[in-house]
Design a protein around this motif. Structure first.
Motif, PDB file in Angstrom:
ATOM      1  N   ASP A   1      97.978  93.690  -7.937  1.00  0.00           N
ATOM      2  CA  ASP A   1      98.218  94.734  -8.938  1.00  0.00           C
ATOM      3  C   ASP A   1      97.305  95.941  -8.676  1.00  0.00           C
ATOM      4  OD1 ASP A   1      99.209  95.924 -11.179  1.00  0.00           O
ATOM      5  OD2 ASP A   1      98.513  94.417 -12.606  1.00  0.00           O
ATOM      6  N   ASP A   2      97.712  97.080  -9.182  1.00  0.00           N
ATOM      7  CA  ASP A   2      96.904  98.302  -9.084  1.00  0.00           C
ATOM      8  C   ASP A   2      96.409  98.546  -7.665  1.00  0.00           C
ATOM      9  OD1 ASP A   2      97.258  98.184 -11.786  1.00  0.00           O
ATOM     10  OD2 ASP A   2      95.249  97.433 -12.213  1.00  0.00           O
TER      11      ASP A   2
ATOM     12  N   ASP B   1      99.484 101.418  -7.478  1.00  0.00           N
ATOM     13  CA  ASP B   1      98.898 101.784  -8.771  1.00  0.00           C
ATOM     14  C   ASP B   1      99.574 103.009  -9.389  1.00  0.00           C
ATOM     15  OD1 ASP B   1      96.841 101.212 -10.744  1.00  0.00           O
ATOM     16  OD2 ASP B   1      96.219 103.266 -10.266  1.00  0.00           O
TER      17      ASP B   1
ATOM     18  N   GLU C   1     104.720 101.030 -10.058  1.00  0.00           N
ATOM     19  CA  GLU C   1     104.679 100.986 -11.524  1.00  0.00           C
ATOM     20  C   GLU C   1     104.365 102.376 -12.071  1.00  0.00           C
ATOM     21  OE1 GLU C   1     101.621  98.316 -12.825  1.00  0.00           O
ATOM     22  OE2 GLU C   1     100.099  99.241 -11.574  1.00  0.00           O
TER      23      GLU C   1
HETATM   24 MG    MG Z   1      99.063  97.773 -12.546  1.00  0.00          MG
END
Ligand code: MG
Ligand code: C2E
Ligand code: MG
Length: 630
Positions: free
Chosen positions: A519-520, A542, A576
């Motif tokens: 993630d990110d 991210d 995202e």
């Molecule tokens: Mg994220």
């Protein structure tokens, strides 16, 4: 030795010495009276009383909290004279009686002189400047006295006295060195030679009392090196130690000798300034001082064959406006330092009211969060994830805390708190269970998804019972096919652990069918090698890069690089935070696989997500999407 403690120790010796002079002194008056030298004895005793009164005044004058450095120095000088004089008086008594004809008086005089020497060598052992001259004052007349007898036994006694003096000096000196060494070790950091935490806390406590009295201000600087752990991990602890020594040396060279410098532990240092008259001056000076220090710490370090670059985060706090403890001021400086870290490191933050309020708010959150689970205030939301044809193929589970006191609290805010308090374990298990239940019910309703993502925090991930809990829940709610669709989103912060431990933890879950998403991605420091080593299946670009698309060329470049890299490593890519059509088009054009963001949907309640899923079909083929103009 800590000057303050050293002075306090000497202060206590004053009373003992007065008692040891005034009481045995009385016996001398009687002796004098019995032997016809009453007048002399009385005069001598009068002098003892006078000097003792002066000693008593010195004892009373000593107010550690209210005395500045200069005052303390003057007090100590006076005290030195007091000790010289009071022992000098005993030598005077010796001379008075040793000059008499009666030999019994001589015996008494000799005994008291030897006694006084022993007293001096024990009471004054903490200070070489005291016991050395005092022992000479006491013993030299005795040596002379024996030598003047003129007989052979006189010479022998004189020789014995010299040996005795030597032994006293030697043993006092040894004890003195031992005390110094013990004090040094108790107050200093072995690696850098700076003061240690214990000393600095004592020092700040005394500074607090002093500035309360003088109505002045002082500042403390808390310095923490940025990414120091990386040096230790990659180059080894020996190099790490050398870096710390060099940092300590630079700080010491830069500071004035009125500053107190200590290493609190690890890569954390503290500096306490001298006193200032006005609070604003103090803050300005502290800031300017920190800026210069930061520059000095950033100059390259050459250690062995390595050239290293470091920066630091500095938290500044001023002492003076509240009568709190050292720990309190250090904690506030620590909060400021963490704020500097949070703002991107390599910076200086002065502790202020706003920060204090935020900390208070976090504490409140900490207290209330504890009951949030019990009171069913934690809800789950599902944000759709779409494929290149804009069909919903998955979702990310995001939590919401609906607090009666605070209203909506962002997970970005309370997850950190839950991690800190350890509540994340319970909270995390709750989220996984609820999410699995939802996934199961969708499956029963025939709502098909290709993937189902759940965020996992580092602390939760490395908790000893994590994989067992996940296994238990997975077996309870999910069939094998469904388990293969579960993705755990982890952030690059898991890299705090060593790679073997990460892989071990991941492998256990992989055996259940679960896969992992980073993630990110792009905000932390995962290296190419860590990506290759970890069993990761997906990269989530991210939000910050996506939101700046069209603004900064560097962000476009970052995204295209991540996408290319993901292809090389055979990883699925998710973007995202897509909010606009332009962002979507850019990502689509550059080969991103999955899309998530407000442009498609905000995170939805379970029922709403179900409706969306039922509606969702392939919108159009890619060519059409890439060329649509509206
Ligand atoms: Mg994220
Ligand atoms: P994340 O995992 O990176 O989640 C994405 C965040 O971006 C979510 O914020 C989501 O609501 C938000 N987002 C999605 N699309 C858009 C968009 O188009 N524009 C904008 N401005 N934002 C968008 P949220 O829900 O506030 O979550 C924040 C972070 O909190 C998450 O970041 C995640 O790290 C953490 N978090 C959320 N739920 C959980 C959870 O269940 N467990 C754990 N451990 N962490 C969670
Ligand atoms: Mg996430």
């Amino acid at each position: 030795m800590n000057k303050q403690k050293f002075y306090a120790f000497l202060q206590r010796q004053i009373l003992l010495l007065i008692a040891l002079s005034v009481i045995p002194g009385l016996a001398y008056i009687i002796l004098g009276w019995m032997n016809g030298v009453a007048m002399r004895a009385l005069i001598w005793y009068g002098l003892v009383i006078l000097v003792s009164l002066w000693g008593w005044k010195l004892y009373k004058d000593f107010q550690l909290e209210q005395m500045g450095t200069e005052e303390l120095k003057t007090w100590y000088q006076k005290l030195t004279f007091f000790f010289y004089i009071i022992f000098g008086l005993w030598t005077l008594a010796f001379l008075l009686y040793a000059g008499e004809v009666e030999s019994k008086l001589h015996y008494i005089a000799i005994f008291t002189q030897i006694g006084a020497s022993v007293v001096a060598s024990t009471l004054l052992v903490s200070d070489k400047k005291l016991f050395f001259p005092v022992l000479l004052i006491l013993m030299l007349p005795l040596i002379g006295y024996f030598a003047l007898i003129g007989e052979w036994y006189g010479h022998i006694l004189s020789l014995f006295s010299i040996v005795f003096l030597g032994v006293l000096l030697y043993s006092s000196d040894n004890s003195y060195k031992l005390i110094q060494k013990n004090y040094y070790q108790a107050q200093h950091d072995a690696l850098t030679g700076l003061y240690n935490r214990r000393y600095s806390v004592d020092f700040i406590d005394q500074m607090i009392s002093r500035v309360q009295f003088s109505k002045k201000f002082a500042y403390i600087l808390l310095i923490d090196l940025d990414h120091f752990k990386t040096i230790n991990d990659t180059l080894g602890h020996d190099i790490g130690d050398q870096v710390l020594k060099e940092v300590a040396k630079r700080i010491k060279e830069y500071c004035e000798n009125t500053h107190m410098i200590a290493r609190l532990g690890g890569d954390e240092f503290i500096i306490v300034s001298d006193e200032f008259n006005a609070s604003d001056d103090c803050k300005e000076i502290a800031y300017a001082f920190s800026e210069k220090l930061l520059q000095i710490l950033k100059e390259p370090y050459v250690i062995d064959t390595h050239q290293l670059y470091l920066s630091a985060s500095i938290g500044v706090n001023s002492i003076g406006n509240s009568a709190s403890e050292a720990k309190h001021f250090i904690k506030e400086a620590d909060i400021a330092m963490y704020e500097a870290k949070a703002q991107g490191r390599d910076g200086i933050i002065l502790f202020n009211d706003e920060l204090a309020k935020r900390v208070e708010y976090h504490l409140e959150i900490e207290r209330k969060l504890y009951f949030a689970l019990e009171h069913n205030e934690i809800e789950l939301r599902y944000q759709p994830q779409l494929n290149r044809k804009q069909k919903i193929i998955g979702c990310e589970v995001l939590i919401r805390w609906n607090s009666p006191e605070f209203g909506f609290v962002s997970p970005a805010e309370f997850i950190v708190v839950a991690e800190k308090t350890g509540l994340i374990i319970e909270l995390g298990t709750y989220i996984i269970e609820e999410a699995f239940k939802t996934f199961q019910s969708w499956n029963e309703k025939g709502l098909e998804l290709e993937q189902f993502s759940i965020n996992i925090s580092v602390r939760q991930f490395f908790h000893s019972s994590f994989s067992d809990e996940v296994e238990r829940l997975a077996k309870k709610y999910l069939n094998e096919n469904m388990r293969k669709k579960i993705i755990f989103e982890v952030t690059e912060t898991i890299l705090v652990e060593d790679m073997n431990r990460i892989i071990l933890a991941m492998d256990k879950l992989k055996r259940l069918g679960i896969s992992f998403s980073m993630d990110d991605f792009g905000t932390g420091y995962s290296s190419l090698s860590s990506l290759r080593e970890m069993p990761i299946d997906e990269l989530k670009i991210d939000r910050s890069f996506v939101s700046h698309l069209g603004e900064y060329e560097s962000d476009e470049l970052m995204i295209t690089t991540i996408l290319t890299m993901a292809k090389i490593f055979n990883l699925k890519t998710v973007a995202e935070g897509i909010e606009t059509k332009e962002q979507f088009k850019f990502l689509l054009k550059n080969g991103c696989d999955i899309f998530q963001g407000f442009y498609f949907s905000v995170p939805l309640k379970k029922d709403d997500m179900e409706k969306k899923l039922l509606e969702s079909t392939d919108v159009s083929d890619i060519e059409t999407i890439l060329h649509f103009n509206t």
